[in-house]
Design a protein around this motif. Structure first.
Motif, PDB file in Angstrom:
ATOM      1  N   ARG A  73       0.828  -1.192   0.000  1.00 54.80           N
ATOM      2  CA  ARG A  73       0.000   0.000   0.000  1.00 54.80           C
ATOM      3  C   ARG A  73       0.867   1.248   0.000  1.00 54.80           C
ATOM      4  O   ARG A  73       1.941   1.283   0.559  1.00 54.80           O
ATOM      5  N   LEU A  78      -4.792   3.175  -4.765  1.00 53.65           N
ATOM      6  CA  LEU A  78      -5.664   4.338  -4.822  1.00 53.65           C
ATOM      7  C   LEU A  78      -4.823   5.559  -4.502  1.00 53.65           C
ATOM      8  O   LEU A  78      -4.173   5.622  -3.465  1.00 53.65           O
ATOM      9  N   ALA A  97      -8.667  11.185  -3.976  1.00 54.77           N
ATOM     10  CA  ALA A  97     -10.005  11.119  -3.392  1.00 54.77           C
ATOM     11  C   ALA A  97     -11.037  10.623  -4.395  1.00 54.77           C
ATOM     12  O   ALA A  97     -11.999   9.935  -4.026  1.00 54.77           O
ATOM     13  N   GLN A 125     -10.689   8.351  -6.721  1.00 53.23           N
ATOM     14  CA  GLN A 125     -10.645   6.898  -6.799  1.00 53.23           C
ATOM     15  C   GLN A 125     -11.245   6.253  -5.548  1.00 53.23           C
ATOM     16  O   GLN A 125     -11.929   5.231  -5.646  1.00 53.23           O
ATOM     17  N   PHE A 126     -10.998   6.842  -4.385  1.00 53.64           N
ATOM     18  CA  PHE A 126     -11.611   6.319  -3.173  1.00 53.64           C
ATOM     19  C   PHE A 126     -13.134   6.412  -3.263  1.00 53.64           C
ATOM     20  O   PHE A 126     -13.853   5.499  -2.847  1.00 53.64           O
ATOM     21  N   ASP A 127     -13.638   7.523  -3.805  1.00 48.99           N
ATOM     22  CA  ASP A 127     -15.080   7.689  -3.941  1.00 48.99           C
ATOM     23  C   ASP A 127     -15.652   6.668  -4.920  1.00 48.99           C
ATOM     24  O   ASP A 127     -16.748   6.129  -4.700  1.00 48.99           O
ATOM     25  N   CYS A 130     -14.491   3.658  -5.499  1.00 51.20           N
ATOM     26  CA  CYS A 130     -14.535   2.366  -4.804  1.00 51.20           C
ATOM     27  C   CYS A 130     -15.685   2.310  -3.810  1.00 51.20           C
ATOM     28  O   CYS A 130     -16.320   1.267  -3.647  1.00 51.20           O
ATOM     29  N   ARG A 131     -15.950   3.425  -3.169  1.00 51.68           N
ATOM     30  CA  ARG A 131     -17.077   3.464  -2.224  1.00 51.68           C
ATOM     31  C   ARG A 131     -18.387   3.209  -2.953  1.00 51.68           C
ATOM     32  O   ARG A 131     -19.233   2.426  -2.498  1.00 51.68           O
TER      33      ARG A 131
END
Length: 243
Positions: free
Chosen positions: A7, A176, A179, A181-183, A185-186
């Motif tokens: 990571r 990731l 932000a 990309q995190f969104d 995935c969410r």
């Protein structure tokens, strides 16, 4: 972990002005990401760049050179230094950079003091200009003689970083980096939960497939892949028909 990427680790470059932090960032990035000049204090704010160092993904943060600024000093520089120290508190790894061609200063020792108890590696930079600093002069468990101009010491640095994180669980290589990309995935996660719930409630296959397609579209924002009709058709046949 073999060749598996771990990571991303937030890694801050800290040091006095003109010790070679921006040159180091450019070396690790593989291109001129930061401006480098002989003038101390060229970097006045934080510059971020994701890099690959051996098997470790680093989110590098090049910072303004840390030094004492008097009350009547440059307000912009003072704010940059404040942000540098703040980034130290947020980082998962500190690369403390020292000019090895000149004797250590009080500011160098203050930096070393603030790094105590943190995952940190000291880099004695500018080995091409002679050595006024030896590894034993610095209170760090890991000290790497380095030359950011030539890349000498880069392999040793990669080994040191890998050693710090060798016991951390590897991920599957999907990194990731922002932000958005995190969104994505969410949204993909929530859509798949909705698909599972729809299956449990006995809804029609079309309703379930819609949720699955939304999940795949969201993941496509991360991977760059697009939802193809043949893939959704196979999902429909294997998981939806008769459920």
């Amino acid at each position: 972990a073999g060749a598996v990427l771990r990571r991303g680790v937030d890694c801050v470059l800290l040091g006095r002005p003109n010790v070679g932090k921006s040159t180091l960032l450019n070396l690790m990035a593989g291109f001129d990401r930061a401006i480098v000049t002989p003038v101390a204090g060229t970097t006045r704010d934080i510059v971020e760049q994701a890099v690959q160092l051996g098997e470790i993904r680093l989110n590098l943060f090049d910072t303004a050179g840390v030094r004492e600024v008097g009350a009547d000093g440059d307000a912009i520089e003072a704010e940059g230094i404040r942000r540098s120290w703040k980034k130290l508190d947020e980082a998962g790894l500190v690369l403390a950079v020292f000019d090895g061609s000149a004797p250590l200063t009080r500011e160098d020792f203050e930096l070393a003091r603030k790094c105590a108890g943190r995952p940190a590696i000291a880099l004695i930079n500018k080995t091409d200009l002679g050595r006024a600093v030896e590894p034993g002069d610095l209170p760090f468990l890991m000290v790497v003689p380095f030359c950011a101009k030539t890349g000498e010491g880069l392999e040793q640095l990669a080994q040191a970083v890998d050693g710090l994180f060798e016991n951390q669980l590897p991920c599957d290589g999907s990194i990731l980096t922002n932000a958005r990309q995190f969104d994505a995935c969410r949204r993909a996660y929530e859509a798949m939960l909705q698909a599972l719930q729809s299956l449990g409630l006995g809804l029609t296959p079309d309703a379930v497939l819609t949720d699955v397609e939304q999940a795949m579209e969201a993941m496509g924002e991360v991977t760059g892949a697009t939802v193809r009709e043949d893939i959704t058709a196979r999902i429909f046949e294997r998981f939806c028909v008769g459920k």
